[in-house]
Scaffold this motif. Sequence first.
Motif, PDB file in Angstrom:
ATOM      1  N   GLU A  92     -13.123   0.280   6.492  1.00  0.00           N
ATOM      2  CA  GLU A  92     -11.745   0.623   6.137  1.00  0.00           C
ATOM      3  C   GLU A  92     -10.828  -0.095   7.123  1.00  0.00           C
ATOM      4  O   GLU A  92     -11.027  -0.015   8.336  1.00  0.00           O
ATOM      5  CB  GLU A  92     -11.542   2.128   6.232  1.00  0.00           C
TER       6      GLU A  92
ATOM      7  N   SER B 132       0.795  -1.220   0.000  1.00  0.00           N
ATOM      8  CA  SER B 132       0.000   0.000   0.000  1.00  0.00           C
ATOM      9  C   SER B 132       0.831   1.274   0.000  1.00  0.00           C
ATOM     10  O   SER B 132       0.320   2.341   0.350  1.00  0.00           O
ATOM     11  CB  SER B 132      -0.944  -0.014   1.217  1.00  0.00           C
TER      12      SER B 132
ATOM     13  N   SER C  43      -6.095   2.103  -1.099  1.00  0.00           N
ATOM     14  CA  SER C  43      -5.829   3.519  -0.884  1.00  0.00           C
ATOM     15  C   SER C  43      -4.492   3.666  -0.175  1.00  0.00           C
ATOM     16  O   SER C  43      -4.256   2.999   0.828  1.00  0.00           O
ATOM     17  CB  SER C  43      -6.960   4.113  -0.030  1.00  0.00           C
TER      18      SER C  43
ATOM     19  N   LEU D  49      -7.115  13.096  -5.469  1.00  0.00           N
ATOM     20  CA  LEU D  49      -7.029  12.166  -6.588  1.00  0.00           C
ATOM     21  C   LEU D  49      -6.825  12.855  -7.926  1.00  0.00           C
ATOM     22  O   LEU D  49      -6.332  12.228  -8.867  1.00  0.00           O
ATOM     23  CB  LEU D  49      -8.305  11.321  -6.672  1.00  0.00           C
TER      24      LEU D  49
ATOM     25  N   TRP E  74     -12.225  -0.712   1.798  1.00  0.00           N
ATOM     26  CA  TRP E  74     -11.038   0.136   1.684  1.00  0.00           C
ATOM     27  C   TRP E  74      -9.901  -0.468   2.505  1.00  0.00           C
ATOM     28  O   TRP E  74     -10.071  -0.785   3.687  1.00  0.00           O
ATOM     29  CB  TRP E  74     -11.347   1.547   2.190  1.00  0.00           C
TER      30      TRP E  74
ATOM     31  N   ILE F 293     -10.748  -1.219  -2.648  1.00  0.00           N
ATOM     32  CA  ILE F 293     -10.157   0.061  -3.012  1.00  0.00           C
ATOM     33  C   ILE F 293      -8.853   0.200  -2.240  1.00  0.00           C
ATOM     34  O   ILE F 293      -8.855   0.374  -1.020  1.00  0.00           O
ATOM     35  CB  ILE F 293     -11.118   1.221  -2.724  1.00  0.00           C
TER      36      ILE F 293
ATOM     37  N   LEU G  30      -8.973   7.465   5.057  1.00  0.00           N
ATOM     38  CA  LEU G  30     -10.006   8.455   4.785  1.00  0.00           C
ATOM     39  C   LEU G  30     -10.335   9.318   6.001  1.00  0.00           C
ATOM     40  O   LEU G  30     -10.358  10.539   5.919  1.00  0.00           O
ATOM     41  CB  LEU G  30     -11.283   7.762   4.302  1.00  0.00           C
TER      42      LEU G  30
ATOM     43  N   HIS H  61      -2.074   4.357 -10.861  1.00  0.00           N
ATOM     44  CA  HIS H  61      -3.438   3.897 -10.612  1.00  0.00           C
ATOM     45  C   HIS H  61      -3.888   2.961 -11.733  1.00  0.00           C
ATOM     46  O   HIS H  61      -3.615   3.188 -12.915  1.00  0.00           O
ATOM     47  CB  HIS H  61      -4.396   5.081 -10.441  1.00  0.00           C
TER      48      HIS H  61
ATOM     49  N   MET I  42      -2.810   8.578  -4.605  1.00  0.00           N
ATOM     50  CA  MET I  42      -3.196   9.790  -3.884  1.00  0.00           C
ATOM     51  C   MET I  42      -2.046  10.779  -3.770  1.00  0.00           C
ATOM     52  O   MET I  42      -2.106  11.714  -2.966  1.00  0.00           O
ATOM     53  CB  MET I  42      -3.705   9.431  -2.488  1.00  0.00           C
TER      54      MET I  42
ATOM     55  N   ILE J 262     -14.027  12.775  -1.885  1.00  0.00           N
ATOM     56  CA  ILE J 262     -14.434  11.501  -1.298  1.00  0.00           C
ATOM     57  C   ILE J 262     -15.954  11.454  -1.158  1.00  0.00           C
ATOM     58  O   ILE J 262     -16.579  10.411  -1.403  1.00  0.00           O
ATOM     59  CB  ILE J 262     -13.730  11.289   0.053  1.00  0.00           C
TER      60      ILE J 262
ATOM     61  N   LEU K 296      -5.169   3.024  -6.133  1.00  0.00           N
ATOM     62  CA  LEU K 296      -5.226   4.477  -6.236  1.00  0.00           C
ATOM     63  C   LEU K 296      -3.830   5.093  -6.162  1.00  0.00           C
ATOM     64  O   LEU K 296      -2.893   4.479  -5.673  1.00  0.00           O
ATOM     65  CB  LEU K 296      -6.089   5.062  -5.113  1.00  0.00           C
TER      66      LEU K 296
ATOM     67  N   THR L  99      -5.665   0.147   3.517  1.00  0.00           N
ATOM     68  CA  THR L  99      -4.605   1.142   3.501  1.00  0.00           C
ATOM     69  C   THR L  99      -3.536   0.791   4.521  1.00  0.00           C
ATOM     70  O   THR L  99      -3.651  -0.179   5.271  1.00  0.00           O
ATOM     71  CB  THR L  99      -5.190   2.552   3.770  1.00  0.00           C
TER      72      THR L  99
END
Length: 526
Positions: free
Chosen positions: A446, A187, A368, A344, A418, A366, A372, A308, A324, A401, A322, A420
């Motif tokens: 998440e 990640s 990330s 993004l 999600w 997802i 978040l 991405h 970021m 978001i 993703l 991360t």
Amino acid sequence: MSQRQPSPSPRRRSVLRGSLAVPAALTVPALAGAAPSLALSGRPKAGWGVQAGDVTAHSGLVWVRSDRPARMIVETSATESFRDPQRWRGPLLGPDTDFTGTTRLHGLPAGEQIHYRVLLADPDDPRRTGRPVTGTFRTTPKARKQDVRFLWSGDIAGQGWGINPDRGGYRIFEEMRRRDPDFFLCSGDNIYADGPILPSVTLPDGTVWRNVTTEEKSKVAESLAEFRGAFRYNLLDDNLRRFNAQVPSIVQWDDHEVRNNWYPGQILDDARYTEKNVDVLAGRSLRAFSEYFPVSTLPPGDEDGRVHRVLRHGPLLDVFVLDMRSYRNANSPNRQPDDATGILGARQLAWLKRELSRSRAVWKVIASDMPLGIVVADGRENFEAVAQGDPGKPLGRELQIAELLRHIKHRKITGTVWLTADVHYTSAQHYDPSRAAFKDFAPFWEFVSGPLAAGGFPATKLDGTFGPEQKFIKAPSRANTSPAETPQYFGEVDIDGGSGELTVRLRQEGGGVLFTKVLRPGRVGQ
């Protein structure tokens, strides 16, 4: 839910025999970019091991690094005996790519174990080849009945905690290898280009942490050679090379591939750097990143050079990777009422909404590189991630978001999860509109896990805009605890081919399961 046996199967044992070991010397001398245990004479050698990445049902990428100019050749087989192998002619490896290369394999059978070996041939005499280095991976299944297991984490060689031979190096990679996952999702923060590795660090109890060191890791990375050396450093670890030979990767990047908390257009005020333009540094890092990881959307596979992408893992799973970092706006107090760029960028957000709408997978992970609802500060006034601590209506990067979450709800996209790393502890957050200031979204989870080989940090607060509730957390009480003081963390996801249930386990070094959550397919909010 079915339980896959985590021990490696006999058909994979040849991988270990085929990997070349690099001695765990405390100081590794620079020798024209070659692996330290290899002399610069004779046939080409691949002392840095092999990697596979971005594997699909019928294709995959295989990576290698040579100690000199060589032609990359890959052979594949259904068995480790390599009877009747198929041969793939790869690129010519030279100094323009730091002697690295990637070969795309295609036309592979779906849902099967693929054994591969990499040969390096003398460009002037193809009959002169070095010792083959072997690896294996499973192609993604076409049938839903096959279970899926993958791991995720991030943050490697951070805060000065490098390869410690006294502890057996990055031993958590051996633990993860034994879980026998289909793939590993990294990640971000694969390296710490801004974090020098010193020969030793004295711990609070007076004991000494010792590091393997290299010339390139003695300072912050600025030149292309120094970025290449930073990516090469982790491959000195035996555990990581064994892991790479058995487990294919899906890799994303974050800030420490370049510098802590960087954003496009930033001009540095840091005395350690002679190159102050972060865009120059990021360009050099992305080139080295593309040379040292098998990523399908980076050169030479894709000239657009984007991180991405979406990886489809059969009917059960799509992974949306993703970025970021590359398209974000500047770090700020993050309270602007309008924000088209966000974290993004407008084009990546449109891409993500489009690809999520097209997905027919049961689960949409997802990936990330930043959380978040966890508040990640950048200094006293600015913020580094999405949240900024204001629990009210969406502002700044939260606006993007909110738009994404609204899209997921209104398009009736189910099964989003999600994952991360980034914050150097492990936790699980459930987001629910009943607790949120912004309510036009469907509940979701998440999960955070990391670091793998970096300092541990205390937990930071949650932002209430999207209604997160922390169901689990484990974090140290002080900043930058060494891997000798606090466990390192990784997450594990199992998807049952029969029921479709997805089980997340947050694990710590040593085998302990800290938290488990079972999610059922087709249900909103769990």
